[in-house]
Design a protein around this motif. Sequence first.
Motif, short mmCIF file in Angstrom:
data_model
loop_
_atom_site.label_atom_id
_atom_site.label_comp_id
_atom_site.label_asym_id
_atom_site.label_seq_id
_atom_site.Cartn_x
_atom_site.Cartn_y
_atom_site.Cartn_z
N LEU A 144 50.90 61.30 35.72
CA LEU A 144 51.39 60.36 36.72
C LEU A 144 52.82 60.68 37.17
O LEU A 144 53.28 60.19 38.20
CB LEU A 144 51.35 58.94 36.14
N LYS A 145 53.52 61.55 36.43
CA LYS A 145 54.92 61.83 36.71
C LYS A 145 55.18 62.38 38.12
O LYS A 145 56.22 62.08 38.71
CB LYS A 145 55.48 62.79 35.66
N PRO A 146 54.28 63.21 38.70
CA PRO A 146 54.53 63.68 40.06
C PRO A 146 54.64 62.57 41.10
O PRO A 146 55.20 62.78 42.18
CB PRO A 146 53.32 64.59 40.35
N PHE A 147 54.11 61.39 40.78
CA PHE A 147 54.17 60.27 41.71
C PHE A 147 55.40 59.38 41.47
O PHE A 147 55.60 58.40 42.17
CB PHE A 147 52.91 59.40 41.58
N MET A 148 56.23 59.72 40.47
CA MET A 148 57.31 58.84 40.05
C MET A 148 58.68 59.39 40.47
O MET A 148 58.83 60.60 40.70
CB MET A 148 57.27 58.66 38.52
N ASP A 149 59.66 58.49 40.57
CA ASP A 149 61.04 58.84 40.88
C ASP A 149 61.90 58.65 39.62
O ASP A 149 61.59 57.83 38.76
CB ASP A 149 61.59 57.95 42.00
#
Length: 271
Positions: A144-149
Motif C-alpha cells: 500500500l506504500k506506493p499510494f501513501m505520502d
Amino acid sequence: MMDSQLLELPAILQRVADRIAQNLTIEKLLMQLNLDPGNISFDAVLHRLIEVMLANITIANTCALIGAGFYAATFITPTMVPLRIFGIISAVFFVAYGILGGVISTFLMYFLLLPINSLRLYQILKLIKKARVAAKGDLSLDWLKPFMDTRTYKKGDVLFRKGQVADEMLLIVTGKFLVSEIGVELAPGRIVGELGFVSHHNKRTQTVECVEDGAVMTIGYDRLLEVYFEQPDFGYFFLRLTSDRLLQNNARLESTVEQYKLRLQAAGIAP
C-alpha cells in the motif's frame, strides 16, 4: 363489399376454431401415436412412448438432453463456481448437439457462451485465491506504500486529538508516538486511524502525540476507498486489520478491569 366481409369474419373464425378443436382431440392424438382409440390401455400407451423414444435416440439428441440437464442445474445452484462449471459443461454438450444435428444457430450461440463462462469462472477462482491469500497472509502494508505520502513530526507535535474528524490512516515509519488517554506507545510499523475509516461518524477515539522525532506515511480515506474497490482482496486484509485492533482493545480493557478488581480486593473492598 366491406360489410359483407365483416359479416363473414365471425363465421371464418368459428370454422378455424372448430378445425383446431378437431386436431386437438384425444382421438386425433392417439391416432398420431398409432394407437387404437377403441382399445386403449396404460401398457399400450407406455409401450408406444418407449418405441417413440427409442426411435428418436441419437447421439445428437443425447447430447442435447445432457446439455439441457446441466443447463437446468444452473438455475438451482446457489453459488457461482458450480453455476459456471455447469454452464460450461452444458455449453459443451449443446455445441456437440449443434455439430452432430446440423443446427447452426444452437452451435453458434453455445460456442460463444463457452469462452464467456470459462472467463468468468477463471476470474472468480482468481478472486477466491487472492481472498484466501489476504485472509491467511500477514498484515504488512508494503504493497500500500506506493499510494501513501510521507509526513514528519517533531517531539511534542500532536497527530490528531480525540473527537476530531478522521480523514486519513497513518503508518508509523520512524520515531515514537503515544496514545495519550491510555498511555500506549506506538513503535514503527504500527497503523493508526484505521477504525475511523469504518466508524459511523468518522471521529477520532484517542489523541496521538509525537514523543520522539519521526515520520509517518499517510493515505486519505477517499484514496483508501478507491483502493478498496480496485483491490477486492484489500477488503479481507482490512477486515483482519480492524479485527486485530478491536481484539487488542478488548484485551487491554479486560486487563484494566482485572487490575481494578485486584486493587479493590487488596483494599478489602468487594468488587
